[in-house]
Design an enzyme around this catalytic site. Structure first.
Site, PDB file in Angstrom:
ATOM      1  N   PRO A   1       0.790  -1.241   0.000  1.00 53.14           N
ATOM      2  CA  PRO A   1       0.000   0.000   0.000  1.00 53.14           C
ATOM      3  C   PRO A   1       0.820   1.288   0.000  1.00 53.14           C
ATOM      4  O   PRO A   1       0.533   2.189  -0.791  1.00 53.14           O
ATOM      5  CB  PRO A   1      -0.853  -0.139   1.262  1.00 53.14           C
ATOM      6  CG  PRO A   1      -1.072  -1.606   1.391  1.00 53.14           C
ATOM      7  CD  PRO A   1       0.232  -2.231   0.953  1.00 53.14           C
ATOM      8  N   TYR A   2       1.817   1.397   0.867  1.00 55.38           N
ATOM      9  CA  TYR A   2       2.589   2.637   0.888  1.00 55.38           C
ATOM     10  C   TYR A   2       3.342   2.831  -0.424  1.00 55.38           C
ATOM     11  O   TYR A   2       3.308   3.910  -1.030  1.00 55.38           O
ATOM     12  CB  TYR A   2       3.582   2.644   2.055  1.00 55.38           C
ATOM     13  CG  TYR A   2       4.506   3.842   2.018  1.00 55.38           C
ATOM     14  CD1 TYR A   2       4.021   5.120   2.279  1.00 55.38           C
ATOM     15  CD2 TYR A   2       5.856   3.702   1.688  1.00 55.38           C
ATOM     16  CE1 TYR A   2       4.856   6.225   2.217  1.00 55.38           C
ATOM     17  CE2 TYR A   2       6.696   4.793   1.632  1.00 55.38           C
ATOM     18  CZ  TYR A   2       6.195   6.062   1.895  1.00 55.38           C
ATOM     19  OH  TYR A   2       7.014   7.153   1.829  1.00 55.38           O
ATOM     20  N   ASP A   3       4.022   1.772  -0.882  1.00 62.13           N
ATOM     21  CA  ASP A   3       4.794   1.857  -2.118  1.00 62.13           C
ATOM     22  C   ASP A   3       3.907   2.254  -3.294  1.00 62.13           C
ATOM     23  O   ASP A   3       4.269   3.102  -4.116  1.00 62.13           O
ATOM     24  CB  ASP A   3       5.457   0.513  -2.423  1.00 62.13           C
ATOM     25  CG  ASP A   3       6.214  -0.068  -1.238  1.00 62.13           C
ATOM     26  OD1 ASP A   3       6.289   0.609  -0.199  1.00 62.13           O
ATOM     27  OD2 ASP A   3       6.710  -1.193  -1.356  1.00 62.13           O
TER      28      ASP A   3
ATOM     29  N   SER B   1       0.985   3.805  -3.181  1.00 62.46           N
ATOM     30  CA  SER B   1       0.467   5.171  -3.043  1.00 62.46           C
ATOM     31  C   SER B   1       1.485   6.198  -3.526  1.00 62.46           C
ATOM     32  O   SER B   1       1.129   7.179  -4.187  1.00 62.46           O
ATOM     33  CB  SER B   1       0.077   5.440  -1.588  1.00 62.46           C
ATOM     34  OG  SER B   1       1.216   5.607  -0.757  1.00 62.46           O
ATOM     35  N   LYS B   2       2.759   5.966  -3.241  1.00 61.26           N
ATOM     36  CA  LYS B   2       3.783   6.910  -3.668  1.00 61.26           C
ATOM     37  C   LYS B   2       4.081   6.780  -5.156  1.00 61.26           C
ATOM     38  O   LYS B   2       4.387   7.776  -5.824  1.00 61.26           O
ATOM     39  CB  LYS B   2       5.053   6.723  -2.848  1.00 61.26           C
ATOM     40  CG  LYS B   2       4.866   6.991  -1.362  1.00 61.26           C
ATOM     41  CD  LYS B   2       4.346   8.400  -1.080  1.00 61.26           C
ATOM     42  CE  LYS B   2       5.409   9.454  -1.271  1.00 61.26           C
ATOM     43  NZ  LYS B   2       4.932  10.808  -0.855  1.00 61.26           N
TER      44      LYS B   2
END
Length: 335
Positions: free
Chosen positions: A163-165, A167-168
């Protein structure tokens, strides 16, 4: 792109003097130090703050009282548009994001909302603001995901899968789409793991290890110690953002992404040992748990493009950055 150009020499203080600047995420680790640097350069800074963080470096340093503060969420289009227009913003540093990987895994929707929607809101408001001349958007080395070929160069595909990867990576692509489609003066930063005073997420390797060694406790390594990453001192990251923004009107910069790192990856164990070495307890041995799911084994950058095009290079050796960071946390924990 003519990446062999020699960038012109500029004086940051004269460039930023009285320049109206908007910093989203100004109370975060990078945001705090960047805002302080901009104030010291004479810029007229407006910062976006969603939640009041009593121990943020920006607030504790006293610099929060030296800027205009807009309170609200980065996903609020009307708020962002009002701020850009009422403060007649020339330069935007878009740093606001949910940056904690375990939180992103546990609560992906809020991460996507802030990191993805927040980016298109800022860029759309910027597109409609006639006074903005330059925008720097924060991506990350995590956006590259897993590659067999290392180090990452800027032309490597963005393969983030968590998710974080993801999103960025989305924010990164959206930012560059605004240049390709609307000729918006945007550039993207992809920094290595940032460390420095003011990071109060104790689950991260640097602040967690430093707190342990200050207390004379054995630091905890959640992984097996072998994952390989690049680490960049916060002052070098601030220098990178200021340099990128200053050169956004030069050939080969607008619409581009730039890696910023030391180009000298360290394993987690090496990083922990380097922190122990500059502490008062050099005899400490870390506790290795070998329990870190979703840890990417190797991620590190090639920053040669930033060196060629922007003339940027890190100014701090790892030991120097860690010593300054340790001093900051000693004062903080003794408060």
């Amino acid at each position: 792109m003519p990446y062999n150009l020699q960038p012109p020499i500029r004086n940051s203080d004269s460039f930023w003097l009285d320049r109206p600047v908007f910093v989203t995420g100004c109370a975060g680790l990078l945001g705090s130090w960047l805002t302080i640097a901009l104030v010291e350069c004479g810029a007229s800074v407006t910062g976006l703050i969603r939640d009041e963080v009593p121990f943020s470096h920006l607030r504790r340093s006293g610099y929060q009282d030296r800027i205009a503060v807009v309170r609200g969420d980065v996903t609020d289009y009307e708020l962002i548009e009002r701020a850009l227009n009422e403060y007649e913003i020339d330069t935007v540093f878009h740093l606001a994001a949910q940056t904690i990987v375990p939180i992103a895994n546990r609560a992906p929707l809020s991460t996507f909302e802030t990191n993805v929607k927040g980016t298109w809101v800022v860029l759309e408001a910027t597109r409609r603001s006639p006074k903005v001349t330059r925008v720097a958007v924060a991506s990350t080395d995590k956006a590259y995901g897993v590659h067999e070929k290392l180090p990452y160069t800027e032309d490597a595909p963005l393969l983030g899968c968590y998710p974080y990867d993801v999103s960025k990576a989305c924010a990164d692509l959206i930012a560059r789409a605004y240049t390709a489609t609307y000729d918006l003066p945007v550039a993207v930063t992809r920094c290595a793991n940032l460390y420095g005073g003011g990071d109060l997420n104790w689950s991260r390797i640097v602040p967690g290890t430093i707190r342990s060694v200050i207390r004379g406790e054995r630091p905890i390594i959640r992984s097996d110690g072998t994952p390989l990453h690049d680490y960049l001192y916060i002052q070098d990251a601030v220098h990178a953002y200021l340099t990128l923004a200053e050169y956004l009107d030069e050939p080969g910069v607008k619409g581009e992404a730039f890696n910023f790192g030391m180009d000298d990856p360290k394993s987690v164990l090496e990083m922990v040992q380097a922190i122990i070495a500059v502490s008062n307890y050099p005899e400490l041995e870390p506790v290795v748990l070998a329990d870190a799911p979703h840890e990417i084994q190797a991620q590190y950058l090639d920053s040669s493009k930033a060196r060629r095009v922007l003339g940027w290079s890190p100014r701090y050796l790892l030991e120097e950055g860690l010593r300054e960071t340790l001093e900051w946390y000693q004062k903080f924990l003794d408060r």
